[in-house]
Enzyme design. Structure first.
Site, mmCIF file in Angstrom:
data_model
loop_
_atom_site.group_PDB
_atom_site.id
_atom_site.type_symbol
_atom_site.label_atom_id
_atom_site.label_comp_id
_atom_site.label_asym_id
_atom_site.label_seq_id
_atom_site.Cartn_x
_atom_site.Cartn_y
_atom_site.Cartn_z
ATOM 1 N N VAL A 1 0.987 -1.275 -0.047
ATOM 2 C CA VAL A 1 -0.057 -0.033 -0.033
ATOM 3 C C VAL A 1 0.585 1.034 0.009
ATOM 4 O O VAL A 1 0.449 2.338 -0.610
ATOM 5 C CB VAL A 1 -0.320 0.342 1.533
ATOM 6 C CG1 VAL A 1 -1.826 1.258 1.023
ATOM 7 C CG2 VAL A 1 -1.875 -0.928 1.355
ATOM 8 N N GLY B 1 -10.718 -1.561 -0.580
ATOM 9 C CA GLY B 1 -9.352 -0.976 -1.743
ATOM 10 C C GLY B 1 -10.065 0.057 -2.481
ATOM 11 O O GLY B 1 -9.838 0.961 -1.624
ATOM 12 N N GLY C 1 0.460 -8.853 -3.717
ATOM 13 C CA GLY C 1 0.124 -7.774 -2.765
ATOM 14 C C GLY C 1 -1.200 -7.716 -1.986
ATOM 15 O O GLY C 1 -1.463 -6.810 -1.952
ATOM 16 N N ASP D 1 -10.611 -10.679 7.765
ATOM 17 C CA ASP D 1 -10.481 -9.569 7.143
ATOM 18 C C ASP D 1 -12.008 -9.306 6.275
ATOM 19 O O ASP D 1 -12.177 -7.479 6.745
ATOM 20 C CB ASP D 1 -9.000 -9.656 5.560
ATOM 21 C CG ASP D 1 -8.754 -8.574 5.534
ATOM 22 O OD1 ASP D 1 -8.781 -7.436 5.488
ATOM 23 O OD2 ASP D 1 -9.788 -8.116 4.091
ATOM 24 N N LYS E 1 -13.777 -5.639 7.953
ATOM 25 C CA LYS E 1 -14.663 -4.866 6.914
ATOM 26 C C LYS E 1 -15.935 -4.869 7.347
ATOM 27 O O LYS E 1 -17.149 -3.463 7.199
ATOM 28 C CB LYS E 1 -14.174 -5.425 5.796
ATOM 29 C CG LYS E 1 -12.732 -5.212 5.527
ATOM 30 C CD LYS E 1 -12.567 -5.941 3.606
ATOM 31 C CE LYS E 1 -11.377 -5.701 3.542
ATOM 32 N NZ LYS E 1 -10.482 -6.429 2.436
ATOM 33 N N GLY F 1 -4.676 -4.621 -3.555
ATOM 34 C CA GLY F 1 -3.455 -4.324 -4.646
ATOM 35 C C GLY F 1 -2.671 -2.824 -4.607
ATOM 36 O O GLY F 1 -3.811 -1.705 -3.679
HETATM 37 P P1 NAP Z 1 3.272 -4.884 3.684
HETATM 38 O O1 NAP Z 1 3.905 -4.767 2.812
HETATM 39 O O2 NAP Z 1 3.252 -5.941 4.477
HETATM 40 O O3 NAP Z 1 3.802 -3.266 4.121
HETATM 41 C C1 NAP Z 1 3.924 -3.552 6.135
HETATM 42 C C2 NAP Z 1 5.123 -2.294 5.241
HETATM 43 O O4 NAP Z 1 4.554 -1.743 7.059
HETATM 44 C C3 NAP Z 1 6.359 -2.358 5.654
HETATM 45 O O5 NAP Z 1 7.603 -1.266 4.612
HETATM 46 C C4 NAP Z 1 6.902 -2.657 6.583
HETATM 47 O O6 NAP Z 1 8.798 -2.402 6.840
HETATM 48 C C5 NAP Z 1 6.264 -1.830 7.618
HETATM 49 N N1 NAP Z 1 5.917 -1.888 8.446
HETATM 50 C C6 NAP Z 1 5.332 -2.964 9.354
HETATM 51 N N2 NAP Z 1 5.681 -3.299 11.067
HETATM 52 C C7 NAP Z 1 6.602 -2.196 11.158
HETATM 53 C C8 NAP Z 1 6.963 -1.725 12.798
HETATM 54 N N3 NAP Z 1 7.131 -2.980 13.944
HETATM 55 N N4 NAP Z 1 8.028 -0.342 11.993
HETATM 56 C C9 NAP Z 1 8.195 -0.027 11.378
HETATM 57 N N5 NAP Z 1 7.327 -0.283 9.934
HETATM 58 C C10 NAP Z 1 7.111 -1.110 10.355
HETATM 59 O O7 NAP Z 1 1.408 -4.304 4.250
HETATM 60 P P2 NAP Z 1 0.712 -4.653 2.831
HETATM 61 O O8 NAP Z 1 0.056 -4.969 2.230
HETATM 62 O O9 NAP Z 1 1.182 -3.146 2.705
HETATM 63 O O10 NAP Z 1 -0.444 -3.577 3.871
HETATM 64 C C11 NAP Z 1 -0.707 -2.713 5.080
HETATM 65 C C12 NAP Z 1 -1.325 -2.487 5.586
HETATM 66 O O11 NAP Z 1 -2.492 -1.856 4.666
HETATM 67 C C13 NAP Z 1 -2.754 -3.661 6.965
HETATM 68 O O12 NAP Z 1 -3.630 -2.820 7.352
HETATM 69 C C14 NAP Z 1 -3.635 -3.820 5.234
HETATM 70 O O13 NAP Z 1 -4.606 -4.629 6.025
HETATM 71 C C15 NAP Z 1 -4.391 -2.851 4.529
HETATM 72 N N6 NAP Z 1 -4.436 -2.856 3.429
HETATM 73 C C16 NAP Z 1 -3.689 -4.145 2.346
HETATM 74 C C17 NAP Z 1 -3.975 -3.708 1.032
HETATM 75 C C18 NAP Z 1 -3.890 -4.434 -0.576
HETATM 76 O O14 NAP Z 1 -4.565 -4.834 -1.244
HETATM 77 N N7 NAP Z 1 -2.357 -5.305 0.262
HETATM 78 C C19 NAP Z 1 -5.319 -2.810 0.619
HETATM 79 C C20 NAP Z 1 -6.395 -2.577 1.667
HETATM 80 C C21 NAP Z 1 -5.744 -2.620 3.524
HETATM 81 P P3 NAP Z 1 9.574 -3.050 5.830
HETATM 82 O O15 NAP Z 1 9.207 -3.165 4.743
HETATM 83 O O16 NAP Z 1 10.436 -2.665 6.572
HETATM 84 O O17 NAP Z 1 9.048 -4.133 6.266
HETATM 85 N N1 HSE Z 2 -6.031 -8.397 2.139
HETATM 86 C C1 HSE Z 2 -7.187 -7.472 1.767
HETATM 87 C C2 HSE Z 2 -7.737 -8.748 0.376
HETATM 88 C C3 HSE Z 2 -6.440 -6.511 0.909
HETATM 89 O O1 HSE Z 2 -7.621 -9.561 0.101
HETATM 90 O O2 HSE Z 2 -8.726 -7.786 0.342
HETATM 91 C C4 HSE Z 2 -8.002 -5.503 0.478
HETATM 92 O O3 HSE Z 2 -7.944 -5.018 1.800
#
Ligand code: NAP
Ligand code: HSE
Length: 435
Positions: A14, A134, A187, A201, A205, A302
């Site tokens: 994200v 998303g 992702g 999850d 939501k 994504g």
């Molecule tokens: P991700 O790819 O695992 O990224 C997490 C990021 O946070 C990384 O850069 C990590 O650092 C950093 N981080 C984690 N713990 C930390 C800590 N204790 N101290 C400092 N930095 C820390 O996760 P993501 O997929 O982007 O998702 C992040 C959030 O968005 C989650 O709450 C998820 O539910 C939400 N979300 C995700 C999506 C999706 O499509 N992926 C969609 C909607 C919402 P490093 O890079 O150094 O490891």
């Molecule tokens: N892990 C979540 C999904 C990301 O697959 O929908 C978006 O919130």
């Protein structure tokens, strides 16, 4: 022109999406909104990691104080995930008079009341569009476009990972584990993907969505939650033969003071609009008393779709200045005692058994269903296999508790080798009865 400096917590899927949008579309944002958004600092775990998206190395920090204590940063955007330390960081951002934009649905669903209270006490905002579905602007639609409605029902696909897995299992027949790996590489999945495949999850939501839609807090403990880990290719194939498509659904209904909220895999008619929602796409039906049926569709996971929702919230937060909006319903950890939660809803059921190939077995099972008041719509008996035979029942509308009782009794019959699966069939939620 407004100049805004933000601090980013996270630079994963994200975070990199947000950064790319801010870089690629800065002129667009300037022309449309007369606003320039600058990234002040980015908090990560490992400042030395090689990253797929390049950003000035001086932006990265592993010290939260570099963001929280920077007086020039007025908005903190959180997408690090998990409850702690995200919660502690957000609370200290509020205490330092910074508005927070978050994608963290677990944190919102579990601690919304506490976060909002702290934001309000400090006169700053809490924005969470990216926490649900998303890139679909569903929170804004409910809060800013449907205020005049009593919303009675919602039903949707609000988890991209499981929708991706179910689509691939049905269309390409791949194995569950390897398709989940693809979803992780793309992702879509959470850091711990069990949150996706076990339905949690979607449950987080649904808690957020149904609370704002029904204007009544729906805590996660009142949401029935089942994931897709028990779904097999065989279930999907039998369902397809009956004209069904498998989806992980999030459903919430309000009738008077009674609310039912559930997340579980379900069969829907293959000509239902939700059956056409494939891969990481999400869609949500809402039924309002004034607007009627409404459906929103788009990418539910994504980097760029979620980044789109985050940047939109950052712009809204800047424009709100100090006039942030807060929820107007009873937003406490527990639900209001004026609300009743129902766990005995009605659906049709698909029940797949393996039984001994003997006379009288079908009659015995039908007798148990009849005793519990469950009416059978159809039965399919397929190929023989070593004196065992698969039996698939489709029921008429039946109560959840009655089915559970019947299945418990059927499961202990000596002629029943296995109860393979019990899957709900949702027919006509929010759309005309033809589905
Ligand atoms: P991700 O790819 O695992 O990224 C997490 C990021 O946070 C990384 O850069 C990590 O650092 C950093 N981080 C984690 N713990 C930390 C800590 N204790 N101290 C400092 N930095 C820390 O996760 P993501 O997929 O982007 O998702 C992040 C959030 O968005 C989650 O709450 C998820 O539910 C939400 N979300 C995700 C999506 C999706 O499509 N992926 C969609 C909607 C919402 P490093 O890079 O150094 O490891
Ligand atoms: N892990 C979540 C999904 C990301 O697959 O929908 C978006 O919130």
């Amino acid at each position: 022109m407004q100049d805004m400096k933000i601090g980013m917590l996270g630079f994963g899927n994200v975070g990199t999406g947000v950064y790319k949008i801010l870089m690629q579309n800065s002129e667009e944002i300037l022309h449309r909104e007369n606003m320039r958004i600058k990234v002040g600092k980015i908090l990560v775990r490992d400042i030395h990691k090689t990253r797929p998206v390049k950003a000035d190395k001086h932006l990265f920090t592993n010290r939260i104080e570099d963001i929280i204590e920077d007086p020039d940063i007025s908005i903190v955007a959180e997408f690090m995930g998990g409850v702690e330390p995200a919660k502690a960081y957000i609370l200290s951002a509020f205490k330092n008079k910074k508005t927070v934009v978050t994608a963290n649905k677990e944190l919102m669903a579990r601690h919304w009341h506490e976060l909002e209270k702290e934001a309000q006490q400090n006169g700053v905002g809490l924005y969470y569009e990216a926490s649900v579905a998303g890139g679909i602007p569903i929170i804004k639609v409910i809060n800013e476009s449907l205020q005049s409605n009593k919303v009675h029902e919602m039903m949707g696909i609000i988890n991209g990972t499981t929708n991706y897995i179910l689509t691939k299992m049905a269309e390409e027949g791949g194995n569950f584990e390897s398709i989940l790996k693809q979803a992780q590489q793309l992702g879509y999945a959470e850091q711990d993907p069990s949150a996706d495949i076990e339905g949690k999850d979607a449950m987080y939501k649904l808690s957020i969505l149904s609370s704002i839609a029904f204007h009544a807090r729906v805590p996660i403990k009142h949401i029935h939650c089942e994931g897709i880990t028990n779904i097999t290719k065989a279930d999907i194939v039998y369902g397809e033969e009956m004209g069904f498509t498998m989806r992980l659904l999030a459903i919430a209904k309000k009738r008077g003071r009674t609310i039912e909220a559930r997340v579980h895999p379900a069969f829907i008619s293959s000509n239902h609009p939700l059956a056409a929602v494939r891969e990481e796409y999400n869609a949500i039906f809402i039924k309002g008393d004034a607007v009627g049926n409404l459906m929103l569709y788009g990418k539910g996971a994504g980097d760029m779709p979620t980044g789109s929702a985050i940047v939109s919230d950052i712009i809204s937060a800047c424009q709100a200045s100090n006039q942030h909006k807060y929820t107007t319903f009873y937003n406490e950890e527990q639900a209001s005692d004026k609300v009743i939660f129902n766990d005995n809803w009605e659906t049709e059921f698909f029940i797949r058994l393996t039984v001994k190939d003997k006379p009288g077995v079908l009659a015995k099972i039908s007798g148990i269903f009849a005793k519990e008041g469950v009416s059978i719509a159809s039965v399919i008996q397929k190929e023989h296999n070593h004196h065992e035979v698969p039996l698939v029942f489709l029921t008429h509308l039946a109560k959840e508790h009655a089915i559970k009782k019947a299945i418990k009794e059927i499961g202990v019959q000596t002629d029943v080798v296995r109860v393979e699966n019990v899957i709900r069939v949702e027919r006509s939620q929010n759309v005309k009865d033809r589905y």
